[in-house]
Write an enzyme that holds these catalytic residues in place. Sequence first.
Site, PDB file in Angstrom:
ATOM      1  N   ALA A 179       7.396  -5.409   5.004  1.00 15.72           N
ATOM      2  CA  ALA A 179       7.004  -5.834   6.356  1.00 15.72           C
ATOM      3  C   ALA A 179       5.651  -6.522   6.316  1.00 15.72           C
ATOM      4  O   ALA A 179       4.834  -6.282   5.419  1.00 15.72           O
ATOM      5  CB  ALA A 179       6.930  -4.629   7.304  1.00 15.72           C
ATOM      6  N   GLU A 180       5.430  -7.374   7.305  1.00 14.47           N
ATOM      7  CA  GLU A 180       4.081  -7.831   7.630  1.00 14.47           C
ATOM      8  C   GLU A 180       3.484  -6.757   8.541  1.00 14.47           C
ATOM      9  O   GLU A 180       4.149  -6.310   9.485  1.00 14.47           O
ATOM     10  CB  GLU A 180       4.117  -9.171   8.349  1.00 14.47           C
ATOM     11  CG  GLU A 180       4.650 -10.325   7.515  1.00 14.47           C
ATOM     12  CD  GLU A 180       3.628 -10.840   6.519  1.00 14.47           C
ATOM     13  OE1 GLU A 180       2.447 -10.414   6.600  1.00 14.47           O
ATOM     14  OE2 GLU A 180       3.995 -11.652   5.659  1.00 14.47           O
ATOM     15  N   TYR A 221     -14.341  -2.991  17.107  1.00 15.46           N
ATOM     16  CA  TYR A 221     -13.840  -3.601  18.334  1.00 15.46           C
ATOM     17  C   TYR A 221     -14.289  -2.816  19.576  1.00 15.46           C
ATOM     18  O   TYR A 221     -14.254  -1.581  19.600  1.00 15.46           O
ATOM     19  CB  TYR A 221     -12.317  -3.641  18.331  1.00 15.46           C
ATOM     20  CG  TYR A 221     -11.725  -4.730  17.469  1.00 15.46           C
ATOM     21  CD1 TYR A 221     -12.131  -6.059  17.594  1.00 15.46           C
ATOM     22  CD2 TYR A 221     -10.722  -4.432  16.543  1.00 15.46           C
ATOM     23  CE1 TYR A 221     -11.569  -7.052  16.814  1.00 15.46           C
ATOM     24  CE2 TYR A 221     -10.151  -5.429  15.763  1.00 15.46           C
ATOM     25  CZ  TYR A 221     -10.579  -6.738  15.901  1.00 15.46           C
ATOM     26  OH  TYR A 221     -10.033  -7.727  15.135  1.00 15.46           O
ATOM     27  N   TYR A 237       3.037  -7.656  16.217  1.00 17.03           N
ATOM     28  CA  TYR A 237       3.397  -6.773  15.103  1.00 17.03           C
ATOM     29  C   TYR A 237       4.293  -5.637  15.568  1.00 17.03           C
ATOM     30  O   TYR A 237       5.398  -5.433  15.045  1.00 17.03           O
ATOM     31  CB  TYR A 237       2.144  -6.201  14.436  1.00 17.03           C
ATOM     32  CG  TYR A 237       2.430  -4.973  13.603  1.00 17.03           C
ATOM     33  CD1 TYR A 237       3.259  -5.045  12.482  1.00 17.03           C
ATOM     34  CD2 TYR A 237       1.895  -3.728  13.945  1.00 17.03           C
ATOM     35  CE1 TYR A 237       3.549  -3.911  11.732  1.00 17.03           C
ATOM     36  CE2 TYR A 237       2.180  -2.596  13.200  1.00 17.03           C
ATOM     37  CZ  TYR A 237       3.001  -2.690  12.096  1.00 17.03           C
ATOM     38  OH  TYR A 237       3.287  -1.564  11.359  1.00 17.03           O
ATOM     39  N   ALA A 273       5.936  -5.308  18.288  1.00 17.52           N
ATOM     40  CA  ALA A 273       7.174  -5.798  18.893  1.00 17.52           C
ATOM     41  C   ALA A 273       8.219  -6.105  17.823  1.00 17.52           C
ATOM     42  O   ALA A 273       9.418  -5.814  17.999  1.00 17.52           O
ATOM     43  CB  ALA A 273       6.903  -7.043  19.725  1.00 17.52           C
ATOM     44  N   ILE A 321      13.275  -9.632   0.886  1.00 20.03           N
ATOM     45  CA  ILE A 321      14.409  -8.759   1.162  1.00 20.03           C
ATOM     46  C   ILE A 321      15.592  -9.506   1.767  1.00 20.03           C
ATOM     47  O   ILE A 321      16.719  -9.018   1.720  1.00 20.03           O
ATOM     48  CB  ILE A 321      14.021  -7.575   2.072  1.00 20.03           C
ATOM     49  CG1 ILE A 321      13.455  -8.072   3.428  1.00 20.03           C
ATOM     50  CG2 ILE A 321      13.051  -6.666   1.365  1.00 20.03           C
ATOM     51  CD1 ILE A 321      13.254  -6.942   4.420  1.00 20.03           C
ATOM     52  N   LYS A 365       8.344  -4.728  14.810  1.00 22.92           N
ATOM     53  CA  LYS A 365       8.764  -3.452  14.227  1.00 22.92           C
ATOM     54  C   LYS A 365       9.728  -2.732  15.169  1.00 22.92           C
ATOM     55  O   LYS A 365      10.695  -2.105  14.725  1.00 22.92           O
ATOM     56  CB  LYS A 365       7.553  -2.578  13.916  1.00 22.92           C
ATOM     57  CG  LYS A 365       6.673  -3.090  12.783  1.00 22.92           C
ATOM     58  CD  LYS A 365       7.413  -3.160  11.459  1.00 22.92           C
ATOM     59  CE  LYS A 365       7.703  -1.804  10.887  1.00 22.92           C
ATOM     60  NZ  LYS A 365       8.370  -1.887   9.553  1.00 22.92           N
ATOM     61  N   PHE A 416       0.810  -1.219   0.000  1.00 27.71           N
ATOM     62  CA  PHE A 416       0.000   0.000   0.000  1.00 27.71           C
ATOM     63  C   PHE A 416       0.848   1.276   0.000  1.00 27.71           C
ATOM     64  O   PHE A 416       0.816   2.070  -0.945  1.00 27.71           O
ATOM     65  CB  PHE A 416      -0.947  -0.031   1.206  1.00 27.71           C
ATOM     66  CG  PHE A 416      -1.642   1.262   1.471  1.00 27.71           C
ATOM     67  CD1 PHE A 416      -2.316   1.937   0.469  1.00 27.71           C
ATOM     68  CD2 PHE A 416      -1.631   1.815   2.744  1.00 27.71           C
ATOM     69  CE1 PHE A 416      -2.967   3.146   0.715  1.00 27.71           C
ATOM     70  CE2 PHE A 416      -2.270   3.008   3.015  1.00 27.71           C
ATOM     71  CZ  PHE A 416      -2.936   3.680   2.000  1.00 27.71           C
ATOM     72  N   GLY A 451      -4.929  -7.268  23.569  1.00 27.93           N
ATOM     73  CA  GLY A 451      -3.859  -6.279  23.661  1.00 27.93           C
ATOM     74  C   GLY A 451      -4.111  -5.013  22.871  1.00 27.93           C
ATOM     75  O   GLY A 451      -3.176  -4.356  22.416  1.00 27.93           O
ATOM     76  N   THR A 476       6.569   2.411  12.545  1.00 22.40           N
ATOM     77  CA  THR A 476       5.205   2.729  12.951  1.00 22.40           C
ATOM     78  C   THR A 476       5.185   3.424  14.299  1.00 22.40           C
ATOM     79  O   THR A 476       6.115   3.261  15.112  1.00 22.40           O
ATOM     80  CB  THR A 476       4.362   1.436  13.032  1.00 22.40           C
ATOM     81  OG1 THR A 476       3.092   1.716  13.630  1.00 22.40           O
ATOM     82  CG2 THR A 476       5.056   0.390  13.882  1.00 22.40           C
ATOM     83  N   ASP A 477       4.118   4.169  14.552  1.00 22.54           N
ATOM     84  CA  ASP A 477       3.951   4.784  15.876  1.00 22.54           C
ATOM     85  C   ASP A 477       3.591   3.742  16.929  1.00 22.54           C
ATOM     86  O   ASP A 477       3.692   3.993  18.133  1.00 22.54           O
ATOM     87  CB  ASP A 477       2.881   5.879  15.837  1.00 22.54           C
ATOM     88  CG  ASP A 477       1.519   5.392  15.362  1.00 22.54           C
ATOM     89  OD1 ASP A 477       1.373   4.211  15.012  1.00 22.54           O
ATOM     90  OD2 ASP A 477       0.580   6.216  15.334  1.00 22.54           O
ATOM     91  N   GLU A 478       3.213   2.543  16.508  1.00 25.18           N
ATOM     92  CA  GLU A 478       2.781   1.512  17.453  1.00 25.18           C
ATOM     93  C   GLU A 478       3.928   0.986  18.319  1.00 25.18           C
ATOM     94  O   GLU A 478       3.684   0.348  19.346  1.00 25.18           O
ATOM     95  CB  GLU A 478       2.094   0.369  16.704  1.00 25.18           C
ATOM     96  CG  GLU A 478       0.807   0.800  16.018  1.00 25.18           C
ATOM     97  CD  GLU A 478       0.035  -0.356  15.420  1.00 25.18           C
ATOM     98  OE1 GLU A 478      -0.024  -1.424  16.069  1.00 25.18           O
ATOM     99  OE2 GLU A 478      -0.496  -0.202  14.307  1.00 25.18           O
TER     100      GLU A 478
END
Length: 324
Positions: free
Chosen positions: A77-78, A207, A150, A152, A55, A154, A11, A275, A124-126
């Site tokens: 990335a996933e 959610y 995810y 973790a 990669i 990143k 994307f 989580g 990511t900001d996550e």
Amino acid sequence: MTILVTGGSGFIGSNFIEYVLNKTTRAVVNIDALTYAGTSHLPNSPRYTFYNHRIGDKAVADILDHHRPDFIVNFAAETHVDRSINDPFAFVNTNVLSTYNFMCTVQDYYATKNKNVRMVHISTDEVYGSLRVGELPFTEQSPYAPNSPYSATKASADHLIRSFNKTYGLPAIIANCSNNYGPRQHPEKFIPTVIKNALNDKPIPIYGTGLNMRDWLYVKDNCDAIFKVLAEGKIGEKYNVGGHSEYTNLHVARTILLMLDKPQELIEFVEDRKGHDFRYAVDTSHIKKSLGWEPSTSFVDGLTETVTWHVKNLDWVEQCERLV
């Protein structure tokens, strides 16, 4: 000059390649594994070259040697949190192990072939964890506190990138971006799911209470920021990239339903995700002050363009779903 893009069929990566081809005269080399999340959108340009590889593959070294890129952007990335909960190893394999192998390849390319190369790793900001209402947005100095497999993985990749820069001199920069949205986003993601279900008069799963908040960043604004960081960012730095558009998931779903003239009753609250981070928000003052970048697309304008694109490209959405 040549830009090597990894994950350029996804994307954000595909939008970035489109950005580079439209706004510069640079050649673009795309390395992508073409997983289920890869778009079928392939640029028709003599300046574009594609390789179907992961990669971590050994062939990446030969591609670097052949094309001699000056810029490298790693999108590969996933990325889907729900999938990371169900299958964490796939995320460790791609986001950590393959990223490590890729960094080793780039480091060797830098050390032996091109001392002027610059690399931006897209994160990511996550990785910063979750905020409560009223808490100040994350800065580049905020401690990492990932809460999903995810985020973790990143975070692990970010730490590896930093260590390679500090230890070996890898000329890398990290961009931590907030939630992207826009045309060609895979239908498994939140906004495309809302649009798709609304168009088909199907229930829209939300959610928990729907009050979880995200900062929404229009993908074309992000591409502009990434290119700015790539060309002018300081090696070894981190840059938070956000959209200045914090909204709850419930607000986003209701807004889309209004745009499509669909009933609000389509919203269906479901069991909360394991989580589930409550709120993400990033402070973008660093990138604004140092590079002069800030988002230019309002959430309403970006969402309108996104909804319009999906309405006109239902066949593409259906094709993506068949590949899952």
